[in-house]
Structures are given as structure tokens and as C-alpha cells.
Enzyme design. Sequence first.
Site, PDB file in Angstrom:
ATOM      1  N   CYS A  57     -10.227  24.857  19.478  1.00 12.23           N
ATOM      2  CA  CYS A  57      -8.779  25.681  18.982  1.00 12.23           C
ATOM      3  C   CYS A  57      -8.117  25.926  17.184  1.00 12.23           C
ATOM      4  O   CYS A  57      -9.568  25.134  16.994  1.00 12.23           O
ATOM      5  CB  CYS A  57      -7.446  24.690  19.479  1.00 12.23           C
ATOM      6  SG  CYS A  57      -6.102  25.429  18.593  1.00 12.23           S
ATOM      7  N   CYS A  64      -5.099  16.297  16.640  1.00 10.09           N
ATOM      8  CA  CYS A  64      -6.084  16.662  17.679  1.00 10.09           C
ATOM      9  C   CYS A  64      -7.844  16.542  17.602  1.00 10.09           C
ATOM     10  O   CYS A  64      -8.136  16.990  16.996  1.00 10.09           O
ATOM     11  CB  CYS A  64      -5.226  18.039  17.711  1.00 10.09           C
ATOM     12  SG  CYS A  64      -5.171  19.168  19.558  1.00 10.09           S
ATOM     13  N   CYS A 133       5.581  24.258  33.541  1.00 12.57           N
ATOM     14  CA  CYS A 133       5.422  23.900  32.318  1.00 12.57           C
ATOM     15  C   CYS A 133       4.088  24.013  32.021  1.00 12.57           C
ATOM     16  O   CYS A 133       3.173  24.613  32.107  1.00 12.57           O
ATOM     17  CB  CYS A 133       5.659  22.563  32.065  1.00 12.57           C
ATOM     18  SG  CYS A 133       5.477  22.180  30.080  1.00 12.57           S
ATOM     19  N   CYS A 193      11.229  23.403  25.911  1.00 13.64           N
ATOM     20  CA  CYS A 193      10.016  21.643  26.199  1.00 13.64           C
ATOM     21  C   CYS A 193       9.597  21.315  24.163  1.00 13.64           C
ATOM     22  O   CYS A 193       9.084  22.091  24.030  1.00 13.64           O
ATOM     23  CB  CYS A 193       9.627  21.436  27.025  1.00 13.64           C
ATOM     24  SG  CYS A 193       8.277  19.513  26.855  1.00 13.64           S
ATOM     25  N   ARG A 265      10.912  11.898  26.896  1.00 18.07           N
ATOM     26  CA  ARG A 265       9.766  11.590  27.713  1.00 18.07           C
ATOM     27  C   ARG A 265       9.406  10.838  26.905  1.00 18.07           C
ATOM     28  O   ARG A 265       8.542  11.242  25.498  1.00 18.07           O
ATOM     29  CB  ARG A 265       8.695  12.596  28.258  1.00 18.07           C
ATOM     30  CG  ARG A 265       7.696  12.382  29.032  1.00 18.07           C
ATOM     31  CD  ARG A 265       6.871  14.075  29.751  1.00 18.07           C
ATOM     32  NE  ARG A 265       7.658  14.384  29.835  1.00 18.07           N
ATOM     33  CZ  ARG A 265       8.162  15.833  29.986  1.00 18.07           C
ATOM     34  NH1 ARG A 265       7.708  16.583  28.788  1.00 18.07           N
ATOM     35  NH2 ARG A 265       9.039  16.207  30.270  1.00 18.07           N
TER      36      ARG A 265
HETATM   37  N1  SAM Z   1      -1.985  24.394  21.267  1.00 15.93           N
HETATM   38  C1  SAM Z   1      -0.817  23.913  22.086  1.00 15.93           C
HETATM   39  C2  SAM Z   1       0.340  23.914  21.234  1.00 15.93           C
HETATM   40  O1  SAM Z   1      -0.497  22.956  20.205  1.00 15.93           O
HETATM   41  O2  SAM Z   1       1.230  23.854  21.525  1.00 15.93           O
HETATM   42  C3  SAM Z   1      -0.786  23.161  23.526  1.00 15.93           C
HETATM   43  C4  SAM Z   1      -1.668  21.850  23.267  1.00 15.93           C
HETATM   44  S1  SAM Z   1      -0.856  21.002  21.995  1.00 15.93           S
HETATM   45  C5  SAM Z   1      -2.310  19.109  22.780  1.00 15.93           C
HETATM   46  C6  SAM Z   1       0.390  20.497  22.506  1.00 15.93           C
HETATM   47  C7  SAM Z   1       1.357  18.924  21.662  1.00 15.93           C
HETATM   48  O3  SAM Z   1       0.517  18.007  22.207  1.00 15.93           O
HETATM   49  C8  SAM Z   1       0.413  18.709  20.570  1.00 15.93           C
HETATM   50  O4  SAM Z   1       1.812  20.134  20.370  1.00 15.93           O
HETATM   51  C9  SAM Z   1       1.649  17.445  19.595  1.00 15.93           C
HETATM   52  O5  SAM Z   1       2.251  17.133  19.703  1.00 15.93           O
HETATM   53  C10 SAM Z   1       0.833  16.648  21.460  1.00 15.93           C
HETATM   54  N2  SAM Z   1      -0.467  15.913  20.690  1.00 15.93           N
HETATM   55  C11 SAM Z   1      -1.710  16.242  20.596  1.00 15.93           C
HETATM   56  N3  SAM Z   1      -2.249  15.378  20.164  1.00 15.93           N
HETATM   57  C12 SAM Z   1      -1.966  14.449  20.178  1.00 15.93           C
HETATM   58  C13 SAM Z   1      -2.379  13.130  19.896  1.00 15.93           C
HETATM   59  N4  SAM Z   1      -3.621  12.538  19.219  1.00 15.93           N
HETATM   60  N5  SAM Z   1      -1.313  12.010  19.613  1.00 15.93           N
HETATM   61  C14 SAM Z   1      -0.368  12.369  20.318  1.00 15.93           C
HETATM   62  N6  SAM Z   1       0.384  13.626  20.509  1.00 15.93           N
HETATM   63  C15 SAM Z   1      -0.647  14.584  20.625  1.00 15.93           C
HETATM   64 FE1  SF4 Z   2      -5.005  23.381  18.648  1.00 16.33          FE
HETATM   65 FE2  SF4 Z   2      -4.958  21.599  19.424  1.00 16.33          FE
HETATM   66 FE3  SF4 Z   2      -3.111  22.402  17.264  1.00 16.33          FE
HETATM   67 FE4  SF4 Z   2      -2.334  22.497  19.977  1.00 16.33          FE
HETATM   68  S1  SF4 Z   2      -2.278  20.371  18.447  1.00 16.33           S
HETATM   69  S2  SF4 Z   2      -2.639  24.343  17.960  1.00 16.33           S
HETATM   70  S3  SF4 Z   2      -4.585  22.806  20.910  1.00 16.33           S
HETATM   71  S4  SF4 Z   2      -5.346  22.005  17.221  1.00 16.33           S
END
Ligand code: SAM
Ligand code: SF4
Length: 328
Positions: A57, A64, A133, A193, A265
Site C-alpha cells: 500500500c 499497518c 462491508c 463504519c 465493535r
Molecule cells: N486501506 C484501507 C484504509 O486504510 O481505509 C483499508 C484497510 S485498513 C487495514 C483498515 C483499518 O484497520 C485502519 O484504518 C486501521 O484503523 C485498522 N488497522 C490497521 N492496522 C492495524 C493495527 N496494526 N492495529 C489496529 N488496527 C489496525
Molecule cells: Fe494502506 Fe494500511 Fe494505511 Fe489502509 S491502513 S491505507 S492498507 S497502509
Amino acid sequence: MAPSPSTTSNLSRESVSEIYRRPLMELVFQAAQVHREHHAPNSIQCSTLLSIKTGSCAEDCSYCSQSARNDSSLEPERLMDKEAVIAAAQSAKAKGSDRFCMGAAWRSIKDNADFDCVLEMVSSVKDLGLETCLTAGMLEPHQADKLRDAGLDYYNHNLDTSPEFYDQVVTTRTYEDRLETLAAVRVAGIKVCCGGILGMGESEEDRIGLIHELARQSPPPESVPINALVPIPGTPLAENPPLPWDQMVRAVATARILMPQSCIRLSAGRAAMTEEGQALCFLAGANSVFMGDKLLTTSNATETEDAALFRKLGVEPLNEPAPQGVSV
Ligand code: SAM
Ligand code: SF4
Ligand code: DTB
């Protein structure tokens, strides 16, 4: 049509702070009362997550595993085949989920063949009788319209933290960008959401700020995922200390009081919580979980652990799991 600017109520941050900082037992009791007035207290909405496109990404979200800027040793994967996604959704339904959430590690949705394929996935999952979703980064109004027409019920896009702390977590897109995406989702008639992550090094004031931003949206998000950071090796937040348990309970209870109709949630980080901590969160108004052994790229509380916990607490998934061996 451009989305109308998001509407917000005049809820003050001070009033959120006053609720968040009440004596904990008082706070949980009041939140439990609000919960019972608006929801069946023993019913838990269960969503299953599937990463349909993993890694590489372009965003720099410091928590992330999927950011190309983080060295998390995750193997990137292309968009999954539709058939494999449908099979995963069928299995999720049989195990008791009522909503299937597909996650794509995209900065934003593009008008290309992959998006067309995602639209087909949404339609097919919807046809199974599941709520749908999607979380796939930023989107534009015409893309939200297409998703609605395909049968999308919810779009997940998180604010993640307070506006003040946000820049320390993500620099490649702004808080305003996120609000614009949320407005496009809302205008299209898709349910929102939206939640955030606790335990990224933010202060209590930032946690209050996040809940304030969520609760002052008018209407507030129908679904509010509250994640505790899952520290991932190779990310800048890998060594962050765990979130104190009472902060999660306070956040859930405050969200419940201020967003009485929403589904709150208990999301990422649940695997690291004790059963007692989760129980207190359910009492304080959490009424939804991610079910299944995996979140997107990390482990979740296992199905066996959840079944045991639900039995102890006397709570049930909204959708009864099918008897073993029966496919639906
Ligand atoms: N790329 C998209 C976005 O950022 O909207 C969708 C995927 S992203 C993984 C969805 C959400 O997962 C993020 O906005 C974050 O709030 C949550 N998330 C991601 N990595 C995480 C982590 N290591 N611990 C807790 N929440 C996490
Ligand atoms: Fe990309 Fe992860 Fe950020 Fe979603 S949360 S935009 S998957 S880097
Ligand atoms: C949300 O707020 N939490 C989910 C869902 N929305 C997409 C994602 C949690 C991801 C946890 C880390 C991982 O498994 O990669």
C-alpha cells in the site's frame, strides 16, 4: 454530484471529556443502561474480515503491516479471485457471521478492472444473504454510487485518532481527506463504519478527541470499530506499550453513551484482551466483534475462544451458526 460537506452536531469536546473521565463504575453502569434501552443486551453482531488484496500500500500508516513503507515481512498478494472470496463468505455465514467485510490495501479506489471485480464480489456476497462491508481506502462519489448499486451495506473508513495526533500516525493523507470519503459514502446512502485505534502513543485527551469527532457526525456512524493497536514487527509502532485495559472500557462506554443507536465493535487487539476485560466492554455497550481466527493480516481471538466466552457470558451471535457439517 460533489458530496455535501459533512454535517456535525454542536456536541462539545468538554462534554465528551466529562463522560470519559467519570468514575469507572459509574460510567460502565450508565453506558449499560443506555445499551439496554437501545439494543438487545445479549446479542452480538458478528463480522468476518477477509483481506481481498494484501500489502504494497502506498500510504504510510505507521501502525499497518500493509504499508510499502513499513518493513513488516508481509508477502504482498494481488486481488483474490471472486470464487475464493465467495467461498470464504459462505464459510463465515455458516460459522455465525452476519456481515462480511472485505479489505483491500489500496490508497484509494481506481476506476479499473479490479474495481469492477470488487463490485461483483459485493453483489455475490450480498446474494448469500450476508450484510456487505468494504474497506478500500479513499473513494469518490461516483464510486460510492456504484458500490451502493452493487449491494454494499457499509463502507469502513476510520478517522483513526484525534485531529491533533493524526499527523504523527499518517502523513500521506489528511483528516480532511478522510472526512470527504465519509461524506461521499453517506451521500450515496451507504452506511458508515468509522472508528479508530487506541494505544498508538496518543494521550487520553486524543482518545476523547477521536470519540468527539465520531459522535459529532450527524448522523453518527452506524458502526464504530474500536481497535487496540496490534503492534506489528517492522512498523514504527512495533514497540508501543499495550493500552491499559480501563482505557478501552472507557472508550467503549463513552461511545455507547454518545452514539446510543450505533453498533460499537471490539475490533483489532481483542486477542490480547482478557475474558474479563472483554466482558466489561460488552457490559459497557460493545455489541459487535470480528469473528474468525484472522483479522486482515494478524491473528484474532480464535473461534474456539469466542464460543467459550460467549457461552460463559450468555451472549449469542445475531446469526445462529449452522449445525456442524451443514453448508448454507
Ligand atoms: N486501506 C484501507 C484504509 O486504510 O481505509 C483499508 C484497510 S485498513 C487495514 C483498515 C483499518 O484497520 C485502519 O484504518 C486501521 O484503523 C485498522 N488497522 C490497521 N492496522 C492495524 C493495527 N496494526 N492495529 C489496529 N488496527 C489496525
Ligand atoms: Fe494502506 Fe494500511 Fe494505511 Fe489502509 S491502513 S491505507 S492498507 S497502509
Ligand atoms: C477496523 O477498524 N478494523 C479492521 C477493519 N476495520 C478493516 C481491521 C483491523 C486490522 C488489524 C491488523 C491486521 O490484521 O492487519
